[in-house]
Scaffold this active site. Structure first.
Site, mmCIF file in Angstrom:
data_model
loop_
_atom_site.group_PDB
_atom_site.id
_atom_site.type_symbol
_atom_site.label_atom_id
_atom_site.label_comp_id
_atom_site.label_asym_id
_atom_site.label_seq_id
_atom_site.Cartn_x
_atom_site.Cartn_y
_atom_site.Cartn_z
ATOM 1 C CB CYS A 155 -0.849 -0.139 1.011
ATOM 2 S SG CYS A 155 -1.743 -1.293 1.435
ATOM 3 N NE ARG A 163 -21.875 -7.596 3.766
ATOM 4 C CZ ARG A 163 -21.122 -7.883 3.513
ATOM 5 N NH1 ARG A 163 -20.065 -8.664 3.773
ATOM 6 N NH2 ARG A 163 -20.143 -7.770 2.366
ATOM 7 C CB CYS A 178 -13.572 -1.924 4.832
ATOM 8 S SG CYS A 178 -14.035 -3.579 6.044
ATOM 9 C CB CYS A 179 -10.740 2.846 2.936
ATOM 10 S SG CYS A 179 -9.562 1.198 1.995
#
Lengths: 78, 391
Positions: free
Chosen positions: B89, B195, B206-207
């Site tokens: 990343c 969720r 989450c991205c």
């Protein structure tokens, strides 16, 4: 984990985390034989050997896992 | 260390981060086309021609061999050296660092750093671990963050609501960013009822996945085409891997007990960045923190030294990290809104800091005329890369 990631073919949802052994070594492991929501940081756990999954030829692949202790043996690190 | 030459940013280029699969109204583009698009925009921004570029470093993770070559082949192969950089990343910032070094050491005067990615679908795939570990279900990104989040909650008293507030803040900023994948605000309730992915991490912690490209042209000060609002590099540091770390991408280290024998990798890179730049946390006016998963932004800010351990949730709640707050964090919406094309992400963070320092961000411009900004990115492996820019 609620859904299986790539390469994982065991049951879902599943729980993994770290167990700190009395000697200070920590082991990354799957947890078993429990309600996953009941797992807590610092709870005592014990080692078991059980099936991970079956490979393409139907062979049973076994692995180490930990489950909540029935006696005092190790400590979960989260 | 020997004295390094000052390095400036000449121009930047970004594609919109989106899904480029040609379905549901999305355009269809190859990854290398996104890379090319970002490069052409950066050239225009720098008021430079392609023939001026002396070397290129390209960050990608999931693209094929010669990812930088593929993108540059769309523009023109001039014989310039192209090096492809895979550092998970943090690839885009790692490419930036190599470009920076090659100018600082006077090897070249004008160098391109860029990154792009057309992402595979599903969980961010990592090939960084042995197959048996992946068969065991270990080292899946949301689960790694879940473990760190559980520990962080236990050690600091942080709550799931605190994590959700990171998403709410960043999505609010992202609503002002026309280049973000998601440009719509979300509520605390929406995050907390999304969720469950890996307890306590939910979908909106989450991205999102996204495809995109980002390019930065760096040069020695004498090669700049414009002398107004010059932005230079005050630090570009990278640390990879510390023995004793449990997981690859979250910045987590041994959680105490007898095995904690080294510093945290984020704290280590922050220490180096402060030393190299001569700045401290109190000098920073705007920050791009690493929010690949919402709680990560909280411990990132603490480890970078912007507040003490456990203080970030409270400061976030007070609005300290809002665009108009004491320390604006992820003014472009962060990974949470922008999405995460792995090779491009860390370069996009640097671009946001650059534009903030030049006062070019319109509705999401941080007030107070920011002069110094910091971008921090992590990467599986592990990697921690910090870039400090100053005007």
């Amino acid at each position: 984990m609620q859904k299986p990631p790539e390469f994982y073919r065991g049951p879902v949802p599943y729980a993994e985390g770290f167990v700190e052994l009395p000697e200070g070594v920590r082991v990354q492991t799957l947890f078993t034989d429990c309600n996953l929501d009941d797992l807590r940081v610092s709870m005592d756990v014990e080692l078991v050997i059980e099936k991970l999954h079956e490979d393409e030829e139907g062979n049973e692949i076994v692995t180490f896992k930990f489950r909540p202790a029935t006696s005092n043996k190790g400590r979960s690190g989260g | 260390m020997r004295r390094l030459r000052e390095v400036a940013i000449a121009g930047v280029g970004l594609t919109r981060f989106d899904v480029y699969d040609g379905e549901k109204g999305h355009a269809s583009k190859e990854g290398y086309e996104l890379g090319m698009e970002a490069i052409l925009k950066a050239l225009q921004d720098a008021n430079m021609e392609w023939k001026h570029i002396q070397a290129a470093f390209c960050g990608t993770v999931y693209q094929n061999t010669g990812s930088g070559h593929q993108a540059i082949d769309q523009i023109g192969m001039t014989g310039l050296p192209i090096v492809n950089v895979e550092n998970a990343c943090s690839s885009g910032a790692s490419a930036f660092r190599l470009a920076y070094q090659s100018i600082a050491t006077e090897l070249y005067d004008i160098v391109l750093a860029f990154g792009y990615e057309k992402m595979p679908r599903g969980f961010i795939r990592s090939t960084a671990w042995p197959l048996w570990q992946r068969q065991m279900g270990f080292n899946v990104q949301p689960a790694n963050y879940a473990k760190e989040a559980v520990r962080y909650m236990k050690e600091t008293g942080a709550t799931e609501e605190d994590f959700a507030r990171v998403t709410v803040k960043n999505r609010k900023n992202g609503a002002l960013n026309t280049y973000a994948r998601f440009q719509k605000e979300v509520t605390l309730d929406e995050v907390l009822s999304s969720r469950m992915i890996a307890k306590p991490m939910r979908l909106l912690h989450c991205c999102p996945l996204a495809d995109g490209g980002a390019a930065i042209i760096l040069c020695s000060r004498n090669k700049l085409k414009s002398r107004s609002k010059v932005v230079t590099v005050a630090a570009s540091v990278l640390n990879s891997g510390i023995y004793g770390s449990e997981t690859g991408g979250t910045g987590s280290t041994g959680g105490g007990g007898s095995v904690r024998i080294h510093n945290d990798i984020v704290e280590l890179s922050a220490k180096e960045a402060w030393k190299v730049s001569g700045y401290g946390p109190e000098d920073i006016d705007v920050v791009e923190a690493y929010d690949t998963m919402a709680p990560g932004e909280l411990w990132d800010l603490e480890k970078l030294g912007f507040c003490k351990k456990g203080e970030a949730p409270h400061l976030l709640g007070e609005g300290a990290f809002d665009i108009n707050g004491r320390l604006p964090v992820n003014t472009d919406g962060g990974l949470m809104s922008r999405g995460h094309p792995l090779g491009a992400t860390a370069a996009a963070q640097i671009i946001e800091i650059y534009k903030q320092l030049r006062g070019e961000e319109g509705p999401r411009q941080a007030p107070g005329n920011p002069k110094v900004g910091l971008a921090h990115c992590m990467g599986t492996g592990s990697n921690s890369v910090i870039t400090i820019l100053k005007r």
